[in-house]
Motif scaffolding. Sequence first.
Motif, PDB file in Angstrom:
ATOM      1  N   THR A   5       0.848  -1.185   0.000  1.00 51.29           N
ATOM      2  CA  THR A   5       0.000   0.000   0.000  1.00 51.29           C
ATOM      3  C   THR A   5       0.886   1.238   0.000  1.00 51.29           C
ATOM      4  OG1 THR A   5      -0.138  -0.123   2.419  1.00 51.29           O
ATOM      5  CG2 THR A   5      -1.954  -1.086   1.174  1.00 51.29           C
ATOM      6  N   THR A   6       0.335   2.358  -0.457  1.00 53.12           N
ATOM      7  CA  THR A   6       1.109   3.599  -0.559  1.00 53.12           C
ATOM      8  C   THR A   6       0.618   4.676   0.392  1.00 53.12           C
ATOM      9  OG1 THR A   6      -0.324   4.359  -2.373  1.00 53.12           O
ATOM     10  CG2 THR A   6       1.675   3.141  -2.974  1.00 53.12           C
ATOM     11  N   THR A   7      -0.438   4.395   1.144  1.00 56.09           N
ATOM     12  CA  THR A   7      -0.953   5.358   2.116  1.00 56.09           C
ATOM     13  C   THR A   7      -1.221   4.655   3.433  1.00 56.09           C
ATOM     14  OG1 THR A   7      -3.245   5.002   1.382  1.00 56.09           O
ATOM     15  CG2 THR A   7      -2.014   6.802   0.334  1.00 56.09           C
ATOM     16  N   GLY A   8      -1.144   5.424   4.505  1.00 52.53           N
ATOM     17  CA  GLY A   8      -1.434   4.886   5.823  1.00 52.53           C
ATOM     18  C   GLY A   8      -0.329   4.001   6.362  1.00 52.53           C
ATOM     19  N   PHE A   9      -0.403   3.750   7.650  1.00 51.07           N
ATOM     20  CA  PHE A   9       0.553   2.886   8.335  1.00 51.07           C
ATOM     21  C   PHE A   9      -0.229   1.988   9.286  1.00 51.07           C
ATOM     22  CE2 PHE A   9       2.890   6.783   7.311  1.00 51.07           C
ATOM     23  CZ  PHE A   9       4.005   6.270   6.680  1.00 51.07           C
ATOM     24  N   PRO A  10       0.286   0.774   9.560  1.00 55.27           N
ATOM     25  CA  PRO A  10       1.509   0.160   9.016  1.00 55.27           C
ATOM     26  C   PRO A  10       1.285  -0.378   7.605  1.00 55.27           C
ATOM     27  CG  PRO A  10       0.436  -1.365  10.501  1.00 55.27           C
ATOM     28  CD  PRO A  10      -0.371  -0.095  10.564  1.00 55.27           C
ATOM     29  N   ARG A  11       2.396  -0.648   6.891  1.00 53.58           N
ATOM     30  CA  ARG A  11       2.362  -1.197   5.542  1.00 53.58           C
ATOM     31  C   ARG A  11       3.180  -2.482   5.484  1.00 53.58           C
ATOM     32  NH1 ARG A  11       3.841   4.361   2.160  1.00 53.58           N
ATOM     33  NH2 ARG A  11       2.533   5.746   3.448  1.00 53.58           N
ATOM     34  N   ILE A  12       2.670  -3.445   4.741  1.00 53.23           N
ATOM     35  CA  ILE A  12       3.422  -4.677   4.481  1.00 53.23           C
ATOM     36  C   ILE A  12       4.352  -4.431   3.304  1.00 53.23           C
ATOM     37  CG2 ILE A  12       3.279  -7.082   3.727  1.00 53.23           C
ATOM     38  CD1 ILE A  12       0.537  -7.194   5.096  1.00 53.23           C
ATOM     39  N   CYS A  13       5.626  -4.708   3.501  1.00 55.39           N
ATOM     40  CA  CYS A  13       6.631  -4.492   2.457  1.00 55.39           C
ATOM     41  C   CYS A  13       7.497  -5.733   2.318  1.00 55.39           C
ATOM     42  CB  CYS A  13       7.516  -3.286   2.793  1.00 55.39           C
ATOM     43  SG  CYS A  13       6.600  -1.770   3.208  1.00 55.39           S
ATOM     44  N   LEU A  14       8.205  -5.791   1.201  1.00 53.29           N
ATOM     45  CA  LEU A  14       9.149  -6.878   0.961  1.00 53.29           C
ATOM     46  C   LEU A  14      10.438  -6.257   0.447  1.00 53.29           C
ATOM     47  CD1 LEU A  14       8.939  -9.978   1.255  1.00 53.29           C
ATOM     48  CD2 LEU A  14       8.467 -10.096  -1.196  1.00 53.29           C
ATOM     49  N   ILE A  15      11.557  -6.684   1.028  1.00 48.14           N
ATOM     50  CA  ILE A  15      12.842  -6.105   0.655  1.00 48.14           C
ATOM     51  C   ILE A  15      13.734  -7.177   0.031  1.00 48.14           C
ATOM     52  CG2 ILE A  15      13.907  -6.469   2.929  1.00 48.14           C
ATOM     53  CD1 ILE A  15      15.240  -3.678   2.516  1.00 48.14           C
ATOM     54  N   ALA A  16      14.319  -6.843  -1.109  1.00 50.93           N
ATOM     55  CA  ALA A  16      15.235  -7.759  -1.788  1.00 50.93           C
ATOM     56  C   ALA A  16      16.560  -7.788  -1.045  1.00 50.93           C
ATOM     57  CB  ALA A  16      15.442  -7.313  -3.236  1.00 50.93           C
ATOM     58  N   ASP A  17      17.101  -8.982  -0.870  1.00 51.94           N
ATOM     59  CA  ASP A  17      18.374  -9.151  -0.173  1.00 51.94           C
ATOM     60  C   ASP A  17      19.343  -9.841  -1.119  1.00 51.94           C
ATOM     61  OD1 ASP A  17      20.524  -9.818   1.437  1.00 51.94           O
ATOM     62  OD2 ASP A  17      19.280 -10.283   3.173  1.00 51.94           O
ATOM     63  N   ASP A  18      20.349  -9.100  -1.581  1.00 52.09           N
ATOM     64  CA  ASP A  18      21.227  -9.643  -2.622  1.00 52.09           C
ATOM     65  C   ASP A  18      22.261 -10.633  -2.109  1.00 52.09           C
ATOM     66  OD1 ASP A  18      22.953  -7.910  -1.354  1.00 52.09           O
ATOM     67  OD2 ASP A  18      23.611  -6.878  -3.159  1.00 52.09           O
ATOM     68  N   GLU A  19      22.294 -10.893  -0.811  1.00 51.20           N
ATOM     69  CA  GLU A  19      23.295 -11.813  -0.287  1.00 51.20           C
ATOM     70  C   GLU A  19      22.663 -13.059   0.337  1.00 51.20           C
ATOM     71  OE1 GLU A  19      25.917  -9.663   2.271  1.00 51.20           O
ATOM     72  OE2 GLU A  19      26.803  -8.519   0.623  1.00 51.20           O
ATOM     73  N   THR A  20      21.395 -13.311   0.023  1.00 53.08           N
ATOM     74  CA  THR A  20      20.714 -14.489   0.562  1.00 53.08           C
ATOM     75  C   THR A  20      20.019 -15.225  -0.573  1.00 53.08           C
ATOM     76  OG1 THR A  20      18.569 -13.452   1.003  1.00 53.08           O
ATOM     77  CG2 THR A  20      20.282 -13.177   2.682  1.00 53.08           C
ATOM     78  N   GLN A  21      19.132 -16.133  -0.200  1.00 56.01           N
ATOM     79  CA  GLN A  21      18.374 -16.900  -1.178  1.00 56.01           C
ATOM     80  C   GLN A  21      16.915 -16.468  -1.236  1.00 56.01           C
ATOM     81  OE1 GLN A  21      19.297 -21.109  -0.186  1.00 56.01           O
ATOM     82  NE2 GLN A  21      20.663 -21.040  -1.963  1.00 56.01           N
ATOM     83  N   GLY A  22      16.648 -15.219  -0.884  1.00 56.02           N
ATOM     84  CA  GLY A  22      15.264 -14.781  -0.923  1.00 56.02           C
ATOM     85  C   GLY A  22      15.085 -13.325  -0.580  1.00 56.02           C
ATOM     86  N   ALA A  23      13.971 -13.041   0.090  1.00 53.52           N
ATOM     87  CA  ALA A  23      13.598 -11.677   0.454  1.00 53.52           C
ATOM     88  C   ALA A  23      13.062 -11.690   1.881  1.00 53.52           C
ATOM     89  CB  ALA A  23      12.551 -11.138  -0.520  1.00 53.52           C
TER      90      ALA A  23
END
Length: 298
Positions: A5-23
Motif C-alpha cells: 500500500t502507498t498510504t497509511g501505516f503500518p504497511r506490508i513491504c518486501l525487501i530484496a536481499d542480494d546476499e541471501t536466497q530470498g527476500a
Amino acid sequence: MACATTTGFPRICLIADDETQGAQIVILEDGKLIAGDFVRLIDDSFAGTPLELDAEGAAFADGFFYIIGSHGRPRHESGVDDNAKIDARAKASSQLFRIRFAPGSIDMKTGKLTAQPEKTRSLELAGIIRAQLTPFAESPLEENGVTVEGVAVRDGFLYAGLRGPVLEDHRAIILSVPLSVLFDHGAGDATQLRPELGVDGMGNARGVRDLLVYEGRLLVLAGPVNDPPKGQPIKLGDYTVFSYGEGAEKLLDLEGYGNEIKPEALLPIGESDGSIRALLFFDGPAGGQPTSIEVGFK
C-alpha cells in the motif's frame, strides 16, 4: 523494497536481499521499520555451498510482489576461474518470482508469517535478455555486462532496469516485457526503453540502480555502472533521481553521503507540498542506513 500500500501505516513491504536466497518481510510504520520473516525463494547450491539469488529489485502490483535476480555474470574474483561455479552462480541469479500473501497471513506488529505465501518462479527473462542483449549477456558487470538492478510493474508489463550495459551514447536500458510472457506462456514482444541518464562527476556513464512506479510514472534512481575506486568520495549528482516518460526528466541530484556509501534503493512513503517523501537506502552501511529525502515531482 516495495510495499503493498502507498498510504497509511503500518504497511506490508518486501525487501530484496542480494546476499541471501530470498527476500524479507518488513513492516513499515511511521518512523520505524520492523524486520519480519524471511521468505526463501531458491535452494541452489554449488559443491554443497548455498548460492545467492542476488536479488536486486522488488515491486508490487495488483496483489502480487515481484522479486528479481540480477540475471548477470558474477564479477571476477581473484584466483577464481572455475567456469562451472561461475555458471552455477549466474543460473541462480537468473530467476524472477511472483509472490502473493493471503490476507491476514502476516502479523502486522511483528512481520511474522502465519501461513506460507504463494510463490511462482519464472525463468523466461533470462532468455529474453540473451536475445535482446547478445553482445553483453555473457560479460560481467565490470566489462559493461548485463546486471538487472531494478524492477517495476505497470499495466500488465514488467520493467527490468539494467545497471549495465550502458550504450555508447550514454543511454541506459530498461526492458519492458508483458507479464503474460513471463508467467503464463503468453505471446508478446519485449521492447527496450533507452533513457539518457548522463554521467557522474568523473564522466562515468550511469545506469539504473533502482526502478519503480509512482503515480503511473516510472522513477529511476541512476548511478554509475561501476562503483567508484575505494576511497573515492561520492559527490553531489553522482547519483540522480529521474522521472521517465517520453524522455528522462531530472528530479533530484542526490548529495554525497560519504565514501563508498552508494544509493541503492528508493521507497516513496508519501507527499508533502508537491514533493515525494521517500526513504533512500544504501549499499555499504549496516542495515542500509534508511535516510529520509524529498524529491520534487511535477
